[in-house]
Every structure is written in structure tokens, then in C-alpha cells.
Design a protein around this motif. Structure first.
Motif, PDB file in Angstrom:
ATOM      1  N   LEU A 111      47.673  46.363  45.970  1.00 58.88           N
ATOM      2  CA  LEU A 111      46.534  45.446  45.947  1.00 58.88           C
ATOM      3  C   LEU A 111      45.475  45.812  46.989  1.00 58.88           C
ATOM      4  CD1 LEU A 111      45.467  42.949  44.497  1.00 58.88           C
ATOM      5  CD2 LEU A 111      46.532  41.540  46.281  1.00 58.88           C
ATOM      6  N   HIS A 112      45.924  46.367  48.131  1.00 55.29           N
ATOM      7  CA  HIS A 112      44.944  46.699  49.179  1.00 55.29           C
ATOM      8  C   HIS A 112      44.005  47.812  48.743  1.00 55.29           C
ATOM      9  CE1 HIS A 112      48.208  49.570  49.856  1.00 55.29           C
ATOM     10  NE2 HIS A 112      47.324  50.341  50.476  1.00 55.29           N
ATOM     11  N   TYR A 113      44.454  48.661  47.796  1.00 54.19           N
ATOM     12  CA  TYR A 113      43.568  49.702  47.282  1.00 54.19           C
ATOM     13  C   TYR A 113      42.479  49.114  46.380  1.00 54.19           C
ATOM     14  CZ  TYR A 113      47.088  53.092  48.811  1.00 54.19           C
ATOM     15  OH  TYR A 113      47.964  53.842  49.552  1.00 54.19           O
ATOM     16  N   ILE A 114      42.776  47.973  45.778  1.00 56.92           N
ATOM     17  CA  ILE A 114      41.862  47.378  44.796  1.00 56.92           C
ATOM     18  C   ILE A 114      40.938  46.352  45.430  1.00 56.92           C
ATOM     19  CG2 ILE A 114      41.739  46.118  42.598  1.00 56.92           C
ATOM     20  CD1 ILE A 114      44.598  47.159  42.029  1.00 56.92           C
ATOM     21  N   ASN A 126      41.974  41.877  52.966  1.00 56.48           N
ATOM     22  CA  ASN A 126      41.826  40.413  52.944  1.00 56.48           C
ATOM     23  C   ASN A 126      42.669  39.791  51.829  1.00 56.48           C
ATOM     24  OD1 ASN A 126      40.089  40.430  55.107  1.00 56.48           O
ATOM     25  ND2 ASN A 126      38.242  40.404  53.854  1.00 56.48           N
ATOM     26  N   ALA A 127      42.656  40.434  50.669  1.00 56.06           N
ATOM     27  CA  ALA A 127      43.453  39.930  49.552  1.00 56.06           C
ATOM     28  C   ALA A 127      44.941  40.047  49.846  1.00 56.06           C
ATOM     29  CB  ALA A 127      43.104  40.684  48.273  1.00 56.06           C
ATOM     30  N   VAL A 128      45.325  41.124  50.506  1.00 56.73           N
ATOM     31  CA  VAL A 128      46.739  41.306  50.862  1.00 56.73           C
ATOM     32  C   VAL A 128      47.194  40.183  51.785  1.00 56.73           C
ATOM     33  CG1 VAL A 128      48.387  42.811  52.026  1.00 56.73           C
ATOM     34  CG2 VAL A 128      46.622  43.802  50.550  1.00 56.73           C
ATOM     35  N   ALA A 129      46.333  39.823  52.757  1.00 59.75           N
ATOM     36  CA  ALA A 129      46.672  38.736  53.679  1.00 59.75           C
ATOM     37  C   ALA A 129      46.857  37.421  52.931  1.00 59.75           C
ATOM     38  CB  ALA A 129      45.585  38.600  54.745  1.00 59.75           C
ATOM     39  N   LEU A 130      46.001  37.175  51.935  1.00 54.77           N
ATOM     40  CA  LEU A 130      46.129  35.956  51.132  1.00 54.77           C
ATOM     41  C   LEU A 130      47.435  35.938  50.361  1.00 54.77           C
ATOM     42  CD1 LEU A 130      42.485  35.695  49.729  1.00 54.77           C
ATOM     43  CD2 LEU A 130      43.523  34.270  51.505  1.00 54.77           C
ATOM     44  N   GLU A 181      31.247  41.396  38.934  1.00 48.22           N
ATOM     45  CA  GLU A 181      32.191  42.094  39.803  1.00 48.22           C
ATOM     46  C   GLU A 181      33.606  41.597  39.565  1.00 48.22           C
ATOM     47  OE1 GLU A 181      32.834  42.913  44.600  1.00 48.22           O
ATOM     48  OE2 GLU A 181      31.877  41.066  43.897  1.00 48.22           O
ATOM     49  N   ALA A 182      33.772  40.274  39.480  1.00 51.35           N
ATOM     50  CA  ALA A 182      35.097  39.698  39.239  1.00 51.35           C
ATOM     51  C   ALA A 182      35.655  40.173  37.905  1.00 51.35           C
ATOM     52  CB  ALA A 182      35.009  38.166  39.268  1.00 51.35           C
ATOM     53  N   GLN A 183      34.814  40.205  36.900  1.00 48.65           N
ATOM     54  CA  GLN A 183      35.224  40.639  35.562  1.00 48.65           C
ATOM     55  C   GLN A 183      35.735  42.071  35.573  1.00 48.65           C
ATOM     56  OE1 GLN A 183      32.515  39.801  32.050  1.00 48.65           O
ATOM     57  NE2 GLN A 183      32.220  42.005  32.212  1.00 48.65           N
ATOM     58  N   ALA A 184      35.022  42.969  36.255  1.00 51.42           N
ATOM     59  CA  ALA A 184      35.411  44.372  36.289  1.00 51.42           C
ATOM     60  C   ALA A 184      36.738  44.563  37.017  1.00 51.42           C
ATOM     61  CB  ALA A 184      34.315  45.198  36.954  1.00 51.42           C
ATOM     62  N   TYR A 185      36.902  43.906  38.167  1.00 55.90           N
ATOM     63  CA  TYR A 185      38.126  44.070  38.937  1.00 55.90           C
ATOM     64  C   TYR A 185      39.336  43.496  38.205  1.00 55.90           C
ATOM     65  CZ  TYR A 185      36.172  45.917  43.277  1.00 55.90           C
ATOM     66  OH  TYR A 185      35.600  46.727  44.213  1.00 55.90           O
ATOM     67  N   VAL A 186      39.174  42.300  37.648  1.00 54.70           N
ATOM     68  CA  VAL A 186      40.297  41.645  36.967  1.00 54.70           C
ATOM     69  C   VAL A 186      40.727  42.454  35.745  1.00 54.70           C
ATOM     70  CG1 VAL A 186      40.993  39.621  35.657  1.00 54.70           C
ATOM     71  CG2 VAL A 186      39.768  39.347  37.824  1.00 54.70           C
ATOM     72  N   LEU A 187      39.766  42.943  34.991  1.00 58.18           N
ATOM     73  CA  LEU A 187      40.111  43.749  33.823  1.00 58.18           C
ATOM     74  C   LEU A 187      40.846  45.018  34.245  1.00 58.18           C
ATOM     75  CD1 LEU A 187      39.798  43.863  30.741  1.00 58.18           C
ATOM     76  CD2 LEU A 187      37.731  45.230  31.093  1.00 58.18           C
TER      77      LEU A 187
END
Length: 330
Positions: free
Chosen positions: A259-262, A266-270, A293-299
Motif C-alpha cells: 500500500l505504501h507504494y500506491i 500516510n495510508a499505511v499509518a491509517l 484522482e480517487a477513481q484512478a487509484y481505486v481502479l
């Protein structure tokens, strides 16, 4: 380190300056020393006597072309710097954003002059540091931004002269404006110009300046303006003003290790702060800047992530996924 048994900090500073002058220029007359130090010749005679009493081997050469000099074998650490301070001084010559201003050579020359009185072993510090420390100020995958007008901007900053800019905004629109340049800031090797305008204080990315003209109009810089303080406040306001698109995601266990690569640390800490369910999935609240941005990452995370909210994002991802399947099924 030589200790002078004299009264007054000003005289101690003058004696050190006198020693540095004699060490760098080899020989000077009393008149030359008096002119350089802005004192009378009588004061110079007293200072020379004080140095002799303190044990400094200063002597006088009489006759035409004579003057005061130090013994050739004499060297002293006039600055009083310790080893750690000397290393810090040499670090000024490490390549970095300051080289963009075209002062690298002058900076190295200044350090060389300042350290001319050091013992020989201290001169090894420069090479020692070069072999053990290198500064790469650029971020990963960041390409160099051409900044052809940086030196003109710097000159205007130095001389408090107004500039006429042709500037490309982030939306590619061009504008022309007259500004009062207060200072330059380098952030991750990207230069920014802090300036006053008729609309208030503004920050410009130097690489977006397409044309610049330095005028003869001078401006008065406010006495209470502090560049570093302004920058800290501006960065805080800029971060707060960025668009925000909050989402709630359910992260699969197979995604956690990468997840830290993506999404970054900050997301890893969450994820680490959340409790896994019986299948190892974790729910986090994350903030993107925009829905695109959210759409691209989630997909891109595929079946290893579930969208809990907002529903709008789920609908957009489903539609985009169907479009991708249709495109590659032709």
C-alpha cells in the motif's frame, strides 16, 4: 587559540582582524592597517605592541617598502572553529539548489579564503566530506525544470527593483504583471518567487515565468517582513486550500504490504491504526484531492479494495471498469 589580555570586545575583534590581514597579505604598513581597520596609526602601534606581548611573532621591516609582518612559519586558527564547525563550513560547498543562482564558484572561493589559516589536516575535510556526503535535492522521478530567468529574478531581489513578468498559470493561461520581488525560496529543488503585488502577497513558480523585464523602479521592503516566516505560513495555507475528496475504503490483506507504494506512508499509518475484521480487511478514511484522482487509484487497486463511501465514486469506478473491458474486448 591565543588569548588577549585586553579590555573590550571591540579591541579583541580588531586584533584578530589585524592578524588575519597580516597573514593573508604577508606585509602591511601602519598606514595601510589604519586605513583598513578605520583607526589611527597610533592605535595600530598600540595594537602591534599588544600582539607582541601576547606572544604573536609580529615584526617590523624598516625602510622603503617595509611594514609589519608575521613570521612565515606562524599559523593560527583565527576563527576558533572546532572540527565539527569546520565540517559544517565545508558543507556549504556541497552541490544543491544554491548552485542554480550561479554562486557555487564564489562560495567555494570564499570558504577557501576563510579557511586559509587552518592547519593542514583541516584542509582534508573538504575531500573527506565529498567522499561521504552528497546532496540530491530533487524528488524521485522529478525532471529538472528549466528556469532561464532565475538569475534576472535573483538580481532584482538583490537590488529591490520591480519586475514585469509574463507568467503561465497552472491552467496554462498567460498573464502579465508588475511585481516587487521580496525573496526566492527553493523547495525540493524547485524555485519559487515571493513578491508583493497590487492584489497582495503572491508566490510564483520561477519555471513558469516565460519572460521577465527588470525595471529601474525601486521598491521599499517592509522592515518587519521575514521571508522564512512568510513561507511557513504560506505553505500551511496552501495545503489547507487544496481540493479535498474524502473517501472510505476497505483494504484487503493482500494490498497492505504494497500500500505504501500506491498511497504513501500516510495510508499505511491509517491501516495500522485500524482493526482487521475476521477476513483481515481494514477500513480507513483517506483524502484525495479530486474525484478523478480517487477513481484512478481505486481502479488500479482492483479487487483488493472496496469503496464504502461515497456512492458517487463507486458508480464512476464501475462505469470506468466497464468501459475498459469493452475497449479491450473489441
Amino acid at each position: 587559540m591565543i588569548a588577549f589580555e585586553i579590555g573590550g570586545e571591540m579591541r579583541a575583534d580588531r586584533l584578530l582582524s589585524l592578524m588575519m590581514l597580516l597573514q593573508n597579505r604577508r606585509q602591511m604598513t601602519a598606514e595601510e592597517l589604519a586605513t583598513e581597520l578605520e583607526v589611527s596609526k597610533r592605535t595600530i602601534y598600540r595594537d602591534i605592541n599588544a600582539l607582541s606581548i601576547a606572544g604573536v611573532p609580529v615584526y617590523a621591516n624598516g625602510g622603503p617598502g617595509g611594514g609589519y609582518a608575521l613570521l612565515d612559519s606562524y599559523r593560527t586558527t583565527l576563527t576558533g572553529l572546532n572540527e565539527n564547525e569546520i565540517q559544517a563550513l565545508f558543507m556549504l560547498t556541497i552541490p544543491g539548489p544554491i548552485s542554480d543562482l550561479g554562486v557555487s564558484r564564489q562560495l567555494k572561493t570564499a570558504v577557501l579564503k576563510l579557511t586559509s589559516s587552518f592547519a593542514d589536516e583541516h584542509h582534508e575535510h573538504a575531500n573527506y566530506l565529498r567522499q561521504r556526503l552528497h546532496l540530491d535535492a530533487a524528488s524521485w522521478f522529478q525532471t529538472d525544470e528549466p528556469e532561464p530567468h532565475l538569475k534576472t529574478v535573483q538580481k532584482a531581489v538583490w537590488q529591490d527593483c520591480q519586475l514585469i513578468l509574463s507568467y503561465r498559470r497552472s491552467n496554462s493561461a498567460m498573464s502579465e504583471r508588475t511585481i516587487s520581488p521580496y525573496g526566492l525560496v527553493a523547495k525540493a529543488s524547485i524555485w519559487y518567487l515571493v513578491a508583493a503585488t497590487e492584489q497582495g502577497m503572491r508566490v510564483y513558480r520561477v519555471s513558469r515565468i516565460k519572460a521577465v523585464q527588470m525595471t529601474q523602479m525601486r521598491f521599499t521592503r517592509p522592515q518587519d517582513f521575514d521571508l522564512a516566516e512568510f513561507w511557513v505560513g504560506w505553505v500551511t495555507r496552501y495545503k489547507t486550500s487544496l481540493p479535498k475528496y474524502p473517501v472510505t475504503l476497505r483494504i484487503g490483506p493482500d494490498l497492505v504490504p504494497v500500500l505504501h507504494y500506491i498511497l504513501g506512508n500516510n495510508a499505511v499509518a491509517l491501516v495500522e491504526q485500524s482493526q482487521p475484521d475476521s477476513e483481515g480487511w481494514r477500513i480507513i478514511d483517506y483524502t484525495f484531492e479530486r474525484v478523478e484522482e480517487a477513481q484512478a487509484y481505486v481502479l488500479g487497486m482492483g479487487a483488493s479494495v472496496d469503496i464504502i463511501a461515497p456512492e458517487e465514486l463507486r458508480i464512476r469506478v464501475v462505469k470506468l471498469a466497464k468501459d475498459v473491458v469493452a475497449h479491450y474486448s473489441r
